[in-house]
Write a protein that holds these residues in place. Structure first.
Motif, mmCIF file in Angstrom:
data_model
loop_
_atom_site.group_PDB
_atom_site.id
_atom_site.type_symbol
_atom_site.label_atom_id
_atom_site.label_comp_id
_atom_site.label_asym_id
_atom_site.label_seq_id
_atom_site.Cartn_x
_atom_site.Cartn_y
_atom_site.Cartn_z
ATOM 1 N N CYS A 1 0.844 -1.211 0.000
ATOM 2 C CA CYS A 1 0.000 0.000 0.000
ATOM 3 C C CYS A 1 0.872 1.252 0.000
ATOM 4 C CB CYS A 1 -0.918 0.003 1.219
ATOM 5 S SG CYS A 1 -2.192 -1.276 1.225
ATOM 6 N N LEU A 2 1.937 1.199 0.778
ATOM 7 C CA LEU A 2 2.856 2.328 0.886
ATOM 8 C C LEU A 2 3.472 2.654 -0.468
ATOM 9 C CD1 LEU A 2 4.127 4.106 3.194
ATOM 10 C CD2 LEU A 2 5.964 2.418 3.287
ATOM 11 N N ARG B 1 2.294 2.002 -3.439
ATOM 12 C CA ARG B 1 1.302 2.460 -4.417
ATOM 13 C C ARG B 1 0.730 3.831 -4.087
ATOM 14 N NH1 ARG B 1 -0.923 -2.816 -3.895
ATOM 15 N NH2 ARG B 1 -2.656 -1.905 -2.743
ATOM 16 N N GLU B 2 0.519 4.106 -2.802
ATOM 17 C CA GLU B 2 -0.272 5.271 -2.425
ATOM 18 C C GLU B 2 0.442 6.282 -1.535
ATOM 19 O OE1 GLU B 2 -3.945 3.742 -0.766
ATOM 20 O OE2 GLU B 2 -3.865 2.034 -2.150
ATOM 21 N N SER C 1 0.248 8.090 3.394
ATOM 22 C CA SER C 1 -1.125 8.164 3.891
ATOM 23 C C SER C 1 -1.791 6.790 3.937
ATOM 24 C CB SER C 1 -1.964 9.106 3.025
ATOM 25 O OG SER C 1 -2.047 8.621 1.697
ATOM 26 N N ALA C 2 -1.247 5.822 3.212
ATOM 27 C CA ALA C 2 -1.829 4.478 3.170
ATOM 28 C C ALA C 2 -1.349 3.601 4.319
ATOM 29 C CB ALA C 2 -1.498 3.800 1.846
ATOM 30 N N ARG D 1 -6.533 0.808 6.183
ATOM 31 C CA ARG D 1 -6.151 0.600 4.787
ATOM 32 C C ARG D 1 -5.587 -0.801 4.593
ATOM 33 N NH1 ARG D 1 -6.050 -0.879 0.814
ATOM 34 N NH2 ARG D 1 -5.239 -0.108 -1.188
ATOM 35 N N ARG E 1 -8.357 -3.403 4.577
ATOM 36 C CA ARG E 1 -9.050 -3.461 3.284
ATOM 37 C C ARG E 1 -8.208 -4.190 2.253
ATOM 38 N NH1 ARG E 1 -9.975 1.975 4.303
ATOM 39 N NH2 ARG E 1 -8.618 2.622 2.561
ATOM 40 N N GLU E 2 -6.913 -3.955 2.284
ATOM 41 C CA GLU E 2 -6.008 -4.618 1.341
ATOM 42 C C GLU E 2 -6.066 -6.133 1.502
ATOM 43 O OE1 GLU E 2 -2.756 -4.763 -1.549
ATOM 44 O OE2 GLU E 2 -4.298 -3.286 -1.038
ATOM 45 N N ASN F 1 -2.013 1.565 14.763
ATOM 46 C CA ASN F 1 -1.199 2.272 13.778
ATOM 47 C C ASN F 1 0.251 2.429 14.237
ATOM 48 O OD1 ASN F 1 -3.229 2.646 11.837
ATOM 49 N ND2 ASN F 1 -3.998 4.470 12.871
#
Length: 211
Positions: free
Chosen positions: A22-23, A25-26, A29-30, A35, A38-39, A54
């Motif tokens: 995620c980091l 790609r996005e 903030s991901a 997040r 969801r992944e 977090n």
């Protein structure tokens, strides 16, 4: 992605790898529990079974990135003993890593390691060993070595940080008014090489005056 992982089969490494994906790609903030959940196709409570929210997720990701970064750098320095070459390889490997993985680099460098934490202390020692590997042949005293390490770290980290800010500008994360020196009509690659040349001269000066 394929079939979502079931909550009862998740491992901490699954969570870390999903977070890094995620980091990449996005961006930063991901990097969050929701997040990552969801992944993986699970509910957030499944994450909390393995990591402390977090904060725990960011710690686990930062340690994994540091470990991967050090392994990558050390693999490029095998069988090389000439100190100037080692310094250049280490400096270029760090810059290459930051350019390939800007979000990873940001998370890695922003995380404050704690020497009192056993896992983090190991990363700190490995990092210092990597750093000293490119300087040890200068045979500096302890004080001089600390001075050199601080100087080299500040120069390389500072240069890369400004480059990362320039990249963020191009991606719309900060305004162009915040840009300055990195936009001048001179290759940053050339400036980086000049900086490394200057560092080598400075280290030699410190070595000669080391008492």
């Amino acid at each position: 992605m394929g079939r979502p992982l079931k909550e009862n089969s998740l491992t901490p490494q699954d969570l870390v790898q999903a977070a890094i994906a995620c980091l990449d790609r996005e961006g930063e903030s991901a990097l969050g529990v929701n997040r990552v959940a969801r992944e993986l196709g699970v509910k957030p409570p499944a994450i909390y079974k393995h990591l402390d929210g977090n904060t725990g997720l960011r710690r686990a990701v930062a340690l994994e990135i540091w470990s991967n970064y050090l392994t990558d750098c050390q693999s490029q320095m095998i069988d090389i003993t000439e100190p100037r070459t080692l310094l250049r390889i280490g400096a270029q490997a760090t810059r290459d890593f930051a350019q390939r993985y800007p979000a990873r680099y940001a998370v890695m460098t922003q995380y404050q390691m704690r020497p009192t934490d056993p896992e983090e202390a190991e990363i700190i020692q490995n990092s210092l060993h990597f750093f000293q590997q490119s300087l040890q042949l200068y045979k500096l005293s302890e004080d001089a070595l600390i001075d050199v390490m601080r100087m080299v770290n500040a120069a390389i980290y500072g240069f890369i940080t400004r480059e990362q800010q320039d990249l963020m500008t191009l991606n719309g994360f900060i305004t162009r008014e915040q840009q300055d020196l990195m936009t001048l009509n001179r290759s940053t690659d050339q400036s980086y090489e000049v900086m490394l040349d200057a560092l080598i001269v400075a280290i030699e000066y410190i070595r000669q005056n080391d008492r």
